[in-house]
Write a protein that holds these residues in place. Structure first.
Motif, PDB file in Angstrom:
ATOM      1  N   LYS A  80      10.874  34.694 -25.077  1.00  0.00           N
ATOM      2  CA  LYS A  80      10.571  34.306 -26.448  1.00  0.00           C
ATOM      3  C   LYS A  80      10.276  32.815 -26.462  1.00  0.00           C
ATOM      4  O   LYS A  80      11.177  31.985 -26.598  1.00  0.00           O
ATOM      5  CB  LYS A  80      11.732  34.655 -27.380  1.00  0.00           C
ATOM      6  N   ASN A  81       9.017  32.512 -26.278  1.00  0.00           N
ATOM      7  CA  ASN A  81       8.599  31.129 -26.152  1.00  0.00           C
ATOM      8  C   ASN A  81       7.091  31.066 -26.365  1.00  0.00           C
ATOM      9  O   ASN A  81       6.446  32.103 -26.554  1.00  0.00           O
ATOM     10  CB  ASN A  81       8.987  30.582 -24.766  1.00  0.00           C
ATOM     11  N   ALA A  82       6.537  29.872 -26.332  1.00  0.00           N
ATOM     12  CA  ALA A  82       5.097  29.674 -26.500  1.00  0.00           C
ATOM     13  C   ALA A  82       4.507  29.068 -25.239  1.00  0.00           C
ATOM     14  O   ALA A  82       5.224  28.716 -24.294  1.00  0.00           O
ATOM     15  CB  ALA A  82       4.846  28.754 -27.693  1.00  0.00           C
ATOM     16  N   ASP A  83       3.182  28.964 -25.200  1.00  0.00           N
ATOM     17  CA  ASP A  83       2.444  28.181 -24.215  1.00  0.00           C
ATOM     18  C   ASP A  83       2.744  28.550 -22.767  1.00  0.00           C
ATOM     19  O   ASP A  83       3.165  27.698 -21.974  1.00  0.00           O
ATOM     20  CB  ASP A  83       2.737  26.687 -24.420  1.00  0.00           C
ATOM     21  N   HIS A 142       0.444  33.621 -25.581  1.00  0.00           N
ATOM     22  CA  HIS A 142       1.553  33.843 -26.505  1.00  0.00           C
ATOM     23  C   HIS A 142       1.027  34.433 -27.813  1.00  0.00           C
ATOM     24  O   HIS A 142      -0.150  34.296 -28.153  1.00  0.00           O
ATOM     25  CB  HIS A 142       2.375  32.573 -26.746  1.00  0.00           C
ATOM     26  N   GLY A 143       1.913  35.116 -28.500  1.00  0.00           N
ATOM     27  CA  GLY A 143       1.574  35.728 -29.775  1.00  0.00           C
ATOM     28  C   GLY A 143       2.809  36.348 -30.395  1.00  0.00           C
ATOM     29  O   GLY A 143       3.910  36.265 -29.848  1.00  0.00           O
ATOM     30  N   VAL A 144       2.604  36.960 -31.554  1.00  0.00           N
ATOM     31  CA  VAL A 144       3.681  37.694 -32.216  1.00  0.00           C
ATOM     32  C   VAL A 144       3.181  39.105 -32.513  1.00  0.00           C
ATOM     33  O   VAL A 144       1.973  39.325 -32.660  1.00  0.00           O
ATOM     34  CB  VAL A 144       4.138  37.005 -33.516  1.00  0.00           C
ATOM     35  N   PRO A 145       4.063  40.088 -32.574  1.00  0.00           N
ATOM     36  CA  PRO A 145       3.617  41.452 -32.852  1.00  0.00           C
ATOM     37  C   PRO A 145       2.924  41.550 -34.211  1.00  0.00           C
ATOM     38  O   PRO A 145       3.397  40.987 -35.197  1.00  0.00           O
ATOM     39  CB  PRO A 145       4.921  42.253 -32.838  1.00  0.00           C
ATOM     40  N   LYS A 146       1.791  42.259 -34.250  1.00  0.00           N
ATOM     41  CA  LYS A 146       1.081  42.414 -35.509  1.00  0.00           C
ATOM     42  C   LYS A 146       1.936  43.096 -36.571  1.00  0.00           C
ATOM     43  O   LYS A 146       1.792  42.844 -37.763  1.00  0.00           O
ATOM     44  CB  LYS A 146      -0.204  43.223 -35.303  1.00  0.00           C
ATOM     45  N   ALA A 147       2.852  43.961 -36.132  1.00  0.00           N
ATOM     46  CA  ALA A 147       3.681  44.706 -37.079  1.00  0.00           C
ATOM     47  C   ALA A 147       4.724  43.827 -37.755  1.00  0.00           C
ATOM     48  O   ALA A 147       5.303  44.228 -38.769  1.00  0.00           O
ATOM     49  CB  ALA A 147       4.371  45.860 -36.364  1.00  0.00           C
ATOM     50  N   PRO A 191       7.088  39.724 -42.975  1.00  0.00           N
ATOM     51  CA  PRO A 191       6.528  38.413 -42.595  1.00  0.00           C
ATOM     52  C   PRO A 191       7.017  38.004 -41.218  1.00  0.00           C
ATOM     53  O   PRO A 191       7.965  38.571 -40.688  1.00  0.00           O
ATOM     54  CB  PRO A 191       7.085  37.487 -43.681  1.00  0.00           C
ATOM     55  N   ASN A 192       6.360  37.007 -40.645  1.00  0.00           N
ATOM     56  CA  ASN A 192       6.768  36.512 -39.340  1.00  0.00           C
ATOM     57  C   ASN A 192       6.695  35.002 -39.338  1.00  0.00           C
ATOM     58  O   ASN A 192       5.714  34.435 -39.823  1.00  0.00           O
ATOM     59  CB  ASN A 192       5.862  37.076 -38.242  1.00  0.00           C
ATOM     60  N   PRO A 193       7.703  34.337 -38.791  1.00  0.00           N
ATOM     61  CA  PRO A 193       7.692  32.870 -38.791  1.00  0.00           C
ATOM     62  C   PRO A 193       6.738  32.266 -37.768  1.00  0.00           C
ATOM     63  O   PRO A 193       6.592  31.051 -37.711  1.00  0.00           O
ATOM     64  CB  PRO A 193       9.146  32.525 -38.447  1.00  0.00           C
ATOM     65  N   PHE A 194       6.074  33.091 -36.972  1.00  0.00           N
ATOM     66  CA  PHE A 194       5.114  32.659 -35.956  1.00  0.00           C
ATOM     67  C   PHE A 194       5.749  31.752 -34.919  1.00  0.00           C
ATOM     68  O   PHE A 194       6.021  32.199 -33.810  1.00  0.00           O
ATOM     69  CB  PHE A 194       3.870  32.023 -36.582  1.00  0.00           C
ATOM     70  N   TRP A 195       5.971  30.495 -35.204  1.00  0.00           N
ATOM     71  CA  TRP A 195       6.454  29.606 -34.157  1.00  0.00           C
ATOM     72  C   TRP A 195       7.760  30.103 -33.545  1.00  0.00           C
ATOM     73  O   TRP A 195       7.903  30.152 -32.335  1.00  0.00           O
ATOM     74  CB  TRP A 195       6.627  28.189 -34.706  1.00  0.00           C
TER      75      TRP A 195
END
Length: 360
Positions: free
Chosen positions: A43-46, A314-319, A322-326
């Motif tokens: 669970k991270n970015a980049d 990186h990304g977040v599930p479309k489902a 709401p999602n906080p994204f970062w």
């Protein structure tokens, strides 16, 4: 053709445009590939992932320190131990988007650090991937402005550094710059602009309005032409996407007009901003800041036309809504392949060559 899963892409192969004289139409290699995207348990970015021999090596930040993982596959990185390799001993501030490469026998991790307008690029080096790194060295980038997401590479025998930064001292827009290097940490000469977020599909964020080109990743196509694939729009929304810069044949990487930009996103969740022939992702949103998973992180080892090769993003599930994204971003494992005979237009100018298809 959308960013389909390989099995779907294979079924629709007969509907795809021909790739022209550069190669026969690429056939997706779906052996052992699931139709669902592989969301790594990170669970991270980049993501930054390279392959050294049969070992996959990744670098990441927790916002303050740097970590490395090693594993026998991209998927296995999720369960691999995360080893701290740099602890920010002098308190450089926020630490973002480390990029690991192998320069000869030396591992180099480039990263941005700072607070607010003070973000600058730094590097640490070691002979071992997950231990023994030097202290952080600040890169003396030309003009000394805000800078993030930098990486180094060699093209036709010349070293270069490419990064995202500001033209001036305030945040108006994020520009992609390039400069020559004499070694892994020394910049020589001025910086040059290669891309600014001036296309309509790079300016669709309205809350807040953003103008961003960031996360540049370098790759070389089967014709030997240089590409910089980058992320556009804000990383906190569904408009975040990957787009491509292609250097014209025998072009000068330091000359902005020798670069041609894809006419829309090549990988993203918003179907309204995709380049014609590329459709949106099916399962993830906010996709971007990718890694091509090249041997040694070296674009001179870029793969040939035909099969698919490892990709991380990186990304977040479309489902998730709401999602906080970062705070909700995960690393994903996907694939990419070269796509031939694709025209990028700039005004009345046309440039035809290799582009890329991305698969979740």
């Amino acid at each position: 053709m959308r960013a389909l899963k390989p099995l779907l892409a294979s079924a629709l192969l007969g509907l795809l445009p021909a790739c022209g004289p550069e190669a026969s139409p690429p056939v997706p290699d779906d052996t052992g590939t699931s139709q669902q995207p592989v969301r790594l348990g990170i669970k991270n970015a980049d993501p930054s992932i390279i392959r050294v021999g049969s070992t996959y090596i990744s670098a990441e930040s927790d916002g303050s320190r740097l970590y490395v993982r090693t594993a026998a596959s991209v998927a296995a990185l999720a369960s691999a131990a995360r080893t701290q390799v740099w602890g920010n001993p002098t308190g450089l501030g926020e630490v973002w988007a480390p990029q690991i490469v192998r320069d000869g026998t030396t591992y180099v991790i480039y990263f941005a650090a700072g607070t607010g307008n003070a973000h600058r690029m730094y590097a640490i080096q070691s002979q071992t991937a997950n231990a023994g790194y030097s202290g952080a060295v600040k890169l003396a980038l030309p003009d000394d402005k805000w800078a993030i997401d930098g990486t180094a590479f060699i093209y036709r025998g010349q070293r270069f550094f490419v990064w995202s930064g500001w033209v001036g001292n305030s945040n108006g827009e994020q520009t992609l710059f390039i400069a020559r290097m004499s070694n892994a940490t020394t910049i020589t000469g001025p910086r040059a602009v290669i891309s600014q977020p001036r296309e309509w599909w790079e300016q669709v964020d309205v809350n807040p309005p953003t103008r961003i080109n960031e996360g540049p990743e370098v790759i070389i196509d089967p014709n030997g032409q240089l590409h910089v694939v980058y992320s556009a729009n804000g990383s906190w929304d569904t408009n975040y996407c990957l787009a491509d810069l292609r250097l014209r044949a025998d072009g000068d990487p330091m000359y902005v007009w020798d670069w041609f930009k894809s006419n829309g996103c090549l990988f993203g969740a918003n179907g309204g901003i995709m380049m014609s022939g590329w459709d949106p992702t099916l399962y993830a949103k906010g996709v971007g800041h990718h890694s091509f998973v090249l041997l040694n992180g070296d674009p001179n080892t870029s793969p040939p036309a035909g099969p698919q090769f490892p990709l991380a993003y990186h990304g977040v599930p479309k489902a998730d809504s709401p999602n906080p994204f970062w705070s909700g971003r995960y690393w994903y494992s996907g694939t990419f392949q070269w796509w031939g005979n694709v025209t990028y237009a700039r005004g009345t100018e046309r440039n035809t060559g290799w582009s890329l298809k991305f698969y979740e």
